[in-house]
Motif scaffolding. Structure first.
Motif, PDB file in Angstrom:
ATOM      1  N   LEU A   1       0.813  -1.205   0.000  1.00 24.44           N
ATOM      2  CA  LEU A   1       0.000   0.000   0.000  1.00 24.44           C
ATOM      3  C   LEU A   1       0.856   1.268   0.000  1.00 24.44           C
ATOM      4  O   LEU A   1       2.017   1.241   0.417  1.00 24.44           O
ATOM      5  CB  LEU A   1      -0.913   0.008   1.232  1.00 24.44           C
ATOM      6  CG  LEU A   1      -1.783  -1.233   1.441  1.00 24.44           C
ATOM      7  CD1 LEU A   1      -2.601  -1.091   2.709  1.00 24.44           C
ATOM      8  CD2 LEU A   1      -2.679  -1.471   0.240  1.00 24.44           C
ATOM      9  N   THR A   2       0.243   2.366  -0.423  1.00 24.23           N
ATOM     10  CA  THR A   2       0.903   3.672  -0.360  1.00 24.23           C
ATOM     11  C   THR A   2       1.099   4.044   1.110  1.00 24.23           C
ATOM     12  O   THR A   2       0.433   3.488   1.993  1.00 24.23           O
ATOM     13  CB  THR A   2       0.037   4.756  -1.024  1.00 24.23           C
ATOM     14  OG1 THR A   2      -1.176   4.897  -0.263  1.00 24.23           O
ATOM     15  CG2 THR A   2      -0.264   4.449  -2.479  1.00 24.23           C
TER      16      THR A   2
ATOM     17  N   VAL B   1      -6.485  -1.958  13.706  1.00 24.82           N
ATOM     18  CA  VAL B   1      -6.464  -1.944  15.170  1.00 24.82           C
ATOM     19  C   VAL B   1      -7.868  -2.142  15.730  1.00 24.82           C
ATOM     20  O   VAL B   1      -8.069  -2.900  16.683  1.00 24.82           O
ATOM     21  CB  VAL B   1      -5.854  -0.614  15.693  1.00 24.82           C
ATOM     22  CG1 VAL B   1      -6.116  -0.416  17.173  1.00 24.82           C
ATOM     23  CG2 VAL B   1      -4.362  -0.565  15.410  1.00 24.82           C
ATOM     24  N   SER B   2      -8.834  -1.471  15.125  1.00 22.54           N
ATOM     25  CA  SER B   2     -10.190  -1.510  15.679  1.00 22.54           C
ATOM     26  C   SER B   2     -11.084  -2.596  15.064  1.00 22.54           C
ATOM     27  O   SER B   2     -12.253  -2.693  15.429  1.00 22.54           O
ATOM     28  CB  SER B   2     -10.855  -0.140  15.501  1.00 22.54           C
ATOM     29  OG  SER B   2     -10.911   0.194  14.137  1.00 22.54           O
ATOM     30  N   ASN B   3     -10.536  -3.396  14.163  1.00 20.82           N
ATOM     31  CA  ASN B   3     -11.374  -4.414  13.501  1.00 20.82           C
ATOM     32  C   ASN B   3     -10.750  -5.805  13.518  1.00 20.82           C
ATOM     33  O   ASN B   3     -11.024  -6.608  12.614  1.00 20.82           O
ATOM     34  CB  ASN B   3     -11.673  -3.976  12.064  1.00 20.82           C
ATOM     35  CG  ASN B   3     -12.603  -2.807  12.022  1.00 20.82           C
ATOM     36  OD1 ASN B   3     -13.780  -2.936  12.328  1.00 20.82           O
ATOM     37  ND2 ASN B   3     -12.086  -1.634  11.679  1.00 20.82           N
ATOM     38  N   ILE B   4      -9.962  -6.104  14.519  1.00 20.43           N
ATOM     39  CA  ILE B   4      -9.373  -7.438  14.632  1.00 20.43           C
ATOM     40  C   ILE B   4     -10.497  -8.468  14.727  1.00 20.43           C
ATOM     41  O   ILE B   4     -11.479  -8.289  15.447  1.00 20.43           O
ATOM     42  CB  ILE B   4      -8.419  -7.518  15.851  1.00 20.43           C
ATOM     43  CG1 ILE B   4      -7.209  -6.624  15.580  1.00 20.43           C
ATOM     44  CG2 ILE B   4      -8.006  -8.957  16.148  1.00 20.43           C
ATOM     45  CD1 ILE B   4      -6.234  -6.490  16.727  1.00 20.43           C
TER      46      ILE B   4
ATOM     47  N   ALA C   1      -3.007  -5.855  14.284  1.00 17.07           N
ATOM     48  CA  ALA C   1      -2.810  -4.549  13.662  1.00 17.07           C
ATOM     49  C   ALA C   1      -1.703  -4.679  12.618  1.00 17.07           C
ATOM     50  O   ALA C   1      -0.683  -5.324  12.855  1.00 17.07           O
ATOM     51  CB  ALA C   1      -2.435  -3.519  14.714  1.00 17.07           C
ATOM     52  N   THR C   2      -1.920  -4.101  11.465  1.00 17.12           N
ATOM     53  CA  THR C   2      -0.981  -4.207  10.357  1.00 17.12           C
ATOM     54  C   THR C   2      -0.364  -2.844  10.089  1.00 17.12           C
ATOM     55  O   THR C   2      -1.036  -1.946   9.584  1.00 17.12           O
ATOM     56  CB  THR C   2      -1.696  -4.726   9.096  1.00 17.12           C
ATOM     57  OG1 THR C   2      -2.357  -5.949   9.425  1.00 17.12           O
ATOM     58  CG2 THR C   2      -0.734  -4.956   7.960  1.00 17.12           C
ATOM     59  N   ALA C   3       0.920  -2.697  10.414  1.00 18.98           N
ATOM     60  CA  ALA C   3       1.576  -1.399  10.292  1.00 18.98           C
ATOM     61  C   ALA C   3       2.524  -1.300   9.104  1.00 18.98           C
ATOM     62  O   ALA C   3       2.986  -0.212   8.778  1.00 18.98           O
ATOM     63  CB  ALA C   3       2.351  -1.095  11.579  1.00 18.98           C
ATOM     64  N   ASP C   4       2.814  -2.426   8.438  1.00 16.23           N
ATOM     65  CA  ASP C   4       3.836  -2.393   7.388  1.00 16.23           C
ATOM     66  C   ASP C   4       3.288  -2.103   5.990  1.00 16.23           C
ATOM     67  O   ASP C   4       4.049  -1.960   5.037  1.00 16.23           O
ATOM     68  CB  ASP C   4       4.637  -3.691   7.374  1.00 16.23           C
ATOM     69  CG  ASP C   4       3.799  -4.918   7.056  1.00 16.23           C
ATOM     70  OD1 ASP C   4       2.574  -4.780   6.861  1.00 16.23           O
ATOM     71  OD2 ASP C   4       4.364  -6.024   7.002  1.00 16.23           O
ATOM     72  N   GLY C   5       1.969  -2.009   5.850  1.00 13.36           N
ATOM     73  CA  GLY C   5       1.389  -1.682   4.552  1.00 13.36           C
ATOM     74  C   GLY C   5       1.420  -2.816   3.552  1.00 13.36           C
ATOM     75  O   GLY C   5       1.297  -2.599   2.360  1.00 13.36           O
ATOM     76  N   VAL C   6       1.577  -4.038   4.032  1.00 15.84           N
ATOM     77  CA  VAL C   6       1.598  -5.207   3.164  1.00 15.84           C
ATOM     78  C   VAL C   6       0.418  -6.103   3.547  1.00 15.84           C
ATOM     79  O   VAL C   6       0.226  -6.431   4.714  1.00 15.84           O
ATOM     80  CB  VAL C   6       2.926  -5.988   3.303  1.00 15.84           C
ATOM     81  CG1 VAL C   6       2.878  -7.294   2.544  1.00 15.84           C
ATOM     82  CG2 VAL C   6       4.085  -5.129   2.817  1.00 15.84           C
TER      83      VAL C   6
ATOM     84  N   THR D   1      -1.324   2.935   4.069  1.00 13.52           N
ATOM     85  CA  THR D   1      -0.742   2.146   5.164  1.00 13.52           C
ATOM     86  C   THR D   1      -1.196   2.684   6.509  1.00 13.52           C
ATOM     87  O   THR D   1      -1.591   1.921   7.393  1.00 13.52           O
ATOM     88  CB  THR D   1       0.797   2.153   5.069  1.00 13.52           C
ATOM     89  OG1 THR D   1       1.181   1.515   3.850  1.00 13.52           O
ATOM     90  CG2 THR D   1       1.434   1.440   6.242  1.00 13.52           C
ATOM     91  N   ARG D   2      -1.147   4.004   6.683  1.00 16.83           N
ATOM     92  CA  ARG D   2      -1.586   4.617   7.950  1.00 16.83           C
ATOM     93  C   ARG D   2      -3.077   4.368   8.180  1.00 16.83           C
ATOM     94  O   ARG D   2      -3.485   3.993   9.287  1.00 16.83           O
ATOM     95  CB  ARG D   2      -1.289   6.117   7.947  1.00 16.83           C
ATOM     96  CG  ARG D   2       0.191   6.453   8.080  1.00 16.83           C
ATOM     97  CD  ARG D   2       0.420   7.947   8.255  1.00 16.83           C
ATOM     98  NE  ARG D   2      -0.039   8.737   7.100  1.00 16.83           N
ATOM     99  CZ  ARG D   2       0.660   8.962   6.000  1.00 16.83           C
ATOM    100  NH1 ARG D   2       1.874   8.456   5.879  1.00 16.83           N
ATOM    101  NH2 ARG D   2       0.163   9.700   5.029  1.00 16.83           N
ATOM    102  N   ASP D   3      -3.884   4.564   7.135  1.00 15.34           N
ATOM    103  CA  ASP D   3      -5.323   4.341   7.273  1.00 15.34           C
ATOM    104  C   ASP D   3      -5.636   2.879   7.593  1.00 15.34           C
ATOM    105  O   ASP D   3      -6.475   2.583   8.443  1.00 15.34           O
ATOM    106  CB  ASP D   3      -6.052   4.743   5.988  1.00 15.34           C
ATOM    107  CG  ASP D   3      -6.038   6.237   5.739  1.00 15.34           C
ATOM    108  OD1 ASP D   3      -5.737   7.010   6.681  1.00 15.34           O
ATOM    109  OD2 ASP D   3      -6.313   6.638   4.589  1.00 15.34           O
TER     110      ASP D   3
END
Length: 167
Positions: A91-92, A104-107, A128-133, A96-98
């Motif tokens: 992701l861009t 985080v809120s939809n696990i 939570a996915t922080a790496d944008g992949v 990625t931030r979005d």
């Protein structure tokens, strides 16, 4: 009126107008664009749209608005993981931030991937996915994955070029 003065200025305006209208058309695409979009599973209290997967027949009710769209994807690859081959979509930075905030809120909820408006895969948000992949298995033959990746890459490149032209 003096025709010697009017005629040259009229001819000049006509030439300028014709040249302003000349514009090169976009080259026709030598491939079929592939639009990837991710939809988030709707909560039980929300109304949504049922998206059935093609092989398993699993139907996931999703919010009708995608959370990741073709503009958010910058790269695609075939990833080999323990369970086999899957799609890896990168992701861009903004997406990625979005997606991090959303994950985080939809696990526990599922993401459904559609390609050209056809659902092809789903995966549960486990953390939570922080790496944008985003890695996702698709209900398509593994032999088709390289072609899908190529089309996704070319579509992303065309989108990036079009966005750069507008700036």
């Amino acid at each position: 009126m003096n025709c010697r003065r009017v005629l040259p200025s009229f001819a000049g305006m006509l030439i300028v107008a014709l040249l302003a209208g000349c514009q090169t058309a976009d080259k026709p695409k030598d491939y079929a664009p592939l639009v990837a979009r991710f939809f988030l599973e709707a909560k039980p209290t929300e109304t949504g749209v049922a998206l059935p997967l093609p092989v398993s027949g699993v139907s996931v009710t999703v919010n009708p608005k995608p959370i990741i769209v073709e503009y958010d994807i910058v790269n695609a690859e075939v990833a080999k993981v323990d369970l086999g081959a899957c799609l890896m979509l990168q992701l861009t930075p903004a997406a990625t931030r979005d997606f991090y905030r959303l994950s985080v809120s939809n696990i526990g909820r599922r993401l459904v991937l559609s390609l050209n408006d056809s659902p092809v895969g789903a995966r549960r948000i486990e953390q939570a996915t922080a790496d944008g992949v985003v890695l996702i298995f698709v209900e398509l033959p593994d032999a088709e994955l390289p072609e899908i990746v190529g089309r996704l890459k070319r579509t992303s490149l065309d989108i990036a070029r079009a966005a750069a032209k507008k700036k």
